[in-house]
Structures are given as structure tokens and as C-alpha cells.
Motif scaffolding. Structure first.
Motif, PDB file in Angstrom:
ATOM      1  N   ASP A 138       0.846  -1.190   0.000  1.00 33.28           N
ATOM      2  CA  ASP A 138       0.000   0.000   0.000  1.00 33.28           C
ATOM      3  C   ASP A 138       0.882   1.240   0.000  1.00 33.28           C
ATOM      4  O   ASP A 138       1.932   1.275   0.643  1.00 33.28           O
ATOM      5  CB  ASP A 138      -0.870   0.043   1.260  1.00 33.28           C
ATOM      6  CG  ASP A 138      -2.027  -0.928   1.196  1.00 33.28           C
ATOM      7  OD1 ASP A 138      -2.414  -1.315   0.091  1.00 33.28           O
ATOM      8  OD2 ASP A 138      -2.536  -1.289   2.281  1.00 33.28           O
ATOM      9  N   GLN A 139       0.445   2.254  -0.723  1.00 36.84           N
ATOM     10  CA  GLN A 139       1.130   3.540  -0.698  1.00 36.84           C
ATOM     11  C   GLN A 139       0.324   4.461   0.204  1.00 36.84           C
ATOM     12  O   GLN A 139      -0.811   4.822  -0.121  1.00 36.84           O
ATOM     13  CB  GLN A 139       1.209   4.139  -2.112  1.00 36.84           C
ATOM     14  CG  GLN A 139       2.018   3.331  -3.081  1.00 36.84           C
ATOM     15  CD  GLN A 139       3.493   3.390  -2.732  1.00 36.84           C
ATOM     16  OE1 GLN A 139       3.988   4.425  -2.319  1.00 36.84           O
ATOM     17  NE2 GLN A 139       4.178   2.267  -2.881  1.00 36.84           N
ATOM     18  N   LEU A 140       0.865   4.809   1.354  1.00 38.66           N
ATOM     19  CA  LEU A 140       0.183   5.675   2.303  1.00 38.66           C
ATOM     20  C   LEU A 140       0.803   7.054   2.253  1.00 38.66           C
ATOM     21  O   LEU A 140       2.012   7.202   2.069  1.00 38.66           O
ATOM     22  CB  LEU A 140       0.307   5.121   3.729  1.00 38.66           C
ATOM     23  CG  LEU A 140      -0.337   3.773   3.985  1.00 38.66           C
ATOM     24  CD1 LEU A 140      -0.046   3.332   5.407  1.00 38.66           C
ATOM     25  CD2 LEU A 140      -1.821   3.835   3.771  1.00 38.66           C
ATOM     26  N   LYS A 141      -0.031   8.065   2.440  1.00 37.01           N
ATOM     27  CA  LYS A 141       0.458   9.424   2.503  1.00 37.01           C
ATOM     28  C   LYS A 141      -0.141  10.083   3.735  1.00 37.01           C
ATOM     29  O   LYS A 141      -1.309   9.898   4.038  1.00 37.01           O
ATOM     30  CB  LYS A 141       0.088  10.210   1.241  1.00 37.01           C
ATOM     31  CG  LYS A 141       0.802  11.525   1.129  1.00 37.01           C
ATOM     32  CD  LYS A 141       0.705  12.100  -0.261  1.00 37.01           C
ATOM     33  CE  LYS A 141       1.528  13.360  -0.335  1.00 37.01           C
ATOM     34  NZ  LYS A 141       1.433  13.981  -1.632  1.00 37.01           N
ATOM     35  N   GLU A 142       0.676  10.842   4.439  1.00 33.77           N
ATOM     36  CA  GLU A 142       0.235  11.498   5.662  1.00 33.77           C
ATOM     37  C   GLU A 142      -0.050  12.963   5.364  1.00 33.77           C
ATOM     38  O   GLU A 142       0.750  13.650   4.739  1.00 33.77           O
ATOM     39  CB  GLU A 142       1.331  11.399   6.728  1.00 33.77           C
ATOM     40  CG  GLU A 142       1.001  12.133   7.995  1.00 33.77           C
ATOM     41  CD  GLU A 142       2.152  12.101   8.999  1.00 33.77           C
ATOM     42  OE1 GLU A 142       2.047  12.825  10.003  1.00 33.77           O
ATOM     43  OE2 GLU A 142       3.119  11.373   8.779  1.00 33.77           O
ATOM     44  N   TYR A 143      -1.190  13.412   5.844  1.00 29.36           N
ATOM     45  CA  TYR A 143      -1.558  14.815   5.741  1.00 29.36           C
ATOM     46  C   TYR A 143      -1.736  15.344   7.150  1.00 29.36           C
ATOM     47  O   TYR A 143      -2.399  14.728   7.971  1.00 29.36           O
ATOM     48  CB  TYR A 143      -2.875  14.981   4.965  1.00 29.36           C
ATOM     49  CG  TYR A 143      -2.782  14.525   3.533  1.00 29.36           C
ATOM     50  CD1 TYR A 143      -2.293  15.380   2.555  1.00 29.36           C
ATOM     51  CD2 TYR A 143      -3.173  13.242   3.161  1.00 29.36           C
ATOM     52  CE1 TYR A 143      -2.211  14.960   1.232  1.00 29.36           C
ATOM     53  CE2 TYR A 143      -3.089  12.819   1.858  1.00 29.36           C
ATOM     54  CZ  TYR A 143      -2.603  13.676   0.891  1.00 29.36           C
ATOM     55  OH  TYR A 143      -2.506  13.274  -0.401  1.00 29.36           O
ATOM     56  N   ARG A 144      -1.163  16.486   7.424  1.00 31.63           N
ATOM     57  CA  ARG A 144      -1.295  17.084   8.757  1.00 31.63           C
ATOM     58  C   ARG A 144      -2.229  18.284   8.661  1.00 31.63           C
ATOM     59  O   ARG A 144      -2.055  19.149   7.812  1.00 31.63           O
ATOM     60  CB  ARG A 144       0.060  17.524   9.287  1.00 31.63           C
ATOM     61  CG  ARG A 144       0.952  16.356   9.581  1.00 31.63           C
ATOM     62  CD  ARG A 144       1.936  16.727  10.664  1.00 31.63           C
ATOM     63  NE  ARG A 144       2.621  15.557  11.141  1.00 31.63           N
ATOM     64  CZ  ARG A 144       2.327  14.925  12.265  1.00 31.63           C
ATOM     65  NH1 ARG A 144       1.381  15.377  13.027  1.00 31.63           N
ATOM     66  NH2 ARG A 144       2.992  13.863  12.636  1.00 31.63           N
ATOM     67  N   VAL A 146      -4.776   6.193   1.922  1.00 35.52           N
ATOM     68  CA  VAL A 146      -4.190   5.171   1.066  1.00 35.52           C
ATOM     69  C   VAL A 146      -4.217   5.727  -0.354  1.00 35.52           C
ATOM     70  O   VAL A 146      -5.281   5.907  -0.934  1.00 35.52           O
ATOM     71  CB  VAL A 146      -4.980   3.847   1.165  1.00 35.52           C
ATOM     72  CG1 VAL A 146      -4.416   2.814   0.215  1.00 35.52           C
ATOM     73  CG2 VAL A 146      -4.987   3.336   2.585  1.00 35.52           C
ATOM     74  N   GLU A 147      -3.043   6.000  -0.889  1.00 37.04           N
ATOM     75  CA  GLU A 147      -2.948   6.533  -2.249  1.00 37.04           C
ATOM     76  C   GLU A 147      -3.125   5.408  -3.271  1.00 37.04           C
ATOM     77  O   GLU A 147      -3.830   5.571  -4.250  1.00 37.04           O
ATOM     78  CB  GLU A 147      -1.587   7.210  -2.461  1.00 37.04           C
ATOM     79  CG  GLU A 147      -1.349   8.411  -1.570  1.00 37.04           C
ATOM     80  CD  GLU A 147      -2.150   9.626  -1.992  1.00 37.04           C
ATOM     81  OE1 GLU A 147      -2.369   9.809  -3.198  1.00 37.04           O
ATOM     82  OE2 GLU A 147      -2.556  10.384  -1.099  1.00 37.04           O
TER      83      GLU A 147
END
Length: 184
Positions: A43-49, A71-72
């Protein structure tokens, strides 16, 4: 009415079967275990704050700043296992640096030395406590002996006073006065 009594008997006989069902055996795995490192992508995960914000659905709710993960790209089968360019690169865990290991070893050695010193101090303290306990026991014995002696002296004084009271009162005998011719 007789026909109605036969209906439950027919249903009861239908429920009792004489055939036994055999249990199916579990399938045994065939083949060798395979790692999924080259067969599936991750899985490609991206974090947004986000900072503080008011909920769009309920204006009475405020959210404190927190990260949100999205999950991108989901995990999927890699249909081209020989083409390494399609696989995402896995991040390698780097071994800790030598200076970090040295710092950890130094801290462990420091803690060992402190523990050893503490153990030695504890042994010395226990020895001194035992010595003090023995001294207290000896002091207690001496105090008991002194108390017994004081009781004996008090009893002897009482006996002496009783004996003196029984003796007839005698006049004290005066010692002769020295003559002028005596030389000392």
C-alpha cells in the motif's frame, strides 16, 4: 382426525436418517512456502497534517490538529515480477551508527558500574547494621545487669537499715584526743 395424527408421525420419521455423513478431511498444502516480496506491491500511504478546524458537518465540533493517513494506492498483484522498476522500493532499515552503539555501550557500562557500587554499599550497610544490632544487644544485657545490681544494692540497704534498727542504741565512742607529746 386420524389423518391429522399421522402427519406428525410422518414428519418425525423424516427427521431420523440412518445415513451417516462423512467428515471432509482438510486439504494438505502442496508446494513450498513463497515470500510475497516479489509477488505483491505494498500500500502507498500518505500522511496529511491538519491544524485546528471546525467540522463541516457539525459547526459545534472542533477538531484539534492531528495527522490523517490516506491510502494513495492499494496493494495489488504484481503481474510483472521480473520487471523490478514497477515495484516500489522498500526502505531499508539502516543499522545504527557506530557512535550510537558506542554511546549505548558506554551507558550500559556506566549503569553496570553504578549497580556494582550500589551492591557494595548495600553489603557494607548490611554489615554495619549487623554490628549495630550486636552492640544494641550487648547494651541491653549491660542495662539489665545494672538494673539487677541496683535492685541488689537497694535490698542490701534495706537489710542493713533493719539490722541497724535492731541493734541497741549505743552512744558513739569518742576517739581519744591526741596528746601534745604525740608526734606524727
Amino acid at each position: 382426525m386420524k389423518n391429522l395424527l399421522l402427519i406428525p408421525i410422518i414428519f418425525l420419521s423424516a427427521c431420523s436418517s440412518t445415513d451417516r455423513h462423512l467428515l471432509a478431511l482438510r486439504a494438505t498444502p502442496v508446494g513450498r512456502p513463497v515470500g510475497s516480496s516479489g509477488l505483491r506491491t505494498e500500500d502507498q500511504l500518505k500522511e496529511y497534517r491538519f491544524g485546528r478546524y471546525v467540522d463541516a458537518r457539525d459547526p459545534l465540533v472542533m477538531h484539534e490538529g492531528h495527522p490523517v493517513y490516506r491510502v494513495e494506492t492499494t496493494a495489488h498483484w504484481d503481474l510483472r515480477p521480473n520487471d523490478k522498476s514497477s515495484l516500489p522500493r522498500r526502505e531499508l532499515v539502516q543499522s545504527p551508527s557506530v557512535s550510537a552503539n558506542d554511546a549505548v555501550v558506554a551507558e550500559v557500562n556506566k549503569q553496570r558500574a553504578a549497580t556494582q557500587a550500589f551492591t557494595e554499599q548495600t553489603a557494607t550497610l548490611n554489615q554495619r547494621l549487623n554490628e549495630l544490632g550486636q552492640a544494641v544487644a550487648q547494651t541491653k544485657e549491660v542495662a539489665e545487669q545494672n538494673l539487677a545490681l541496683k535492685r541488689d544494692v537497694a535490698a542490701l540497704r534495706q537489710q542493713l537499715d533493719a539490722v541497724e534498727a535492731k541493734l541497741p542504741a549505743q552512744k558513739p565512742v569518742l576517739s581519744p584526743s591526741p596528746s601534745p607529746n604525740d608526734t606524727w
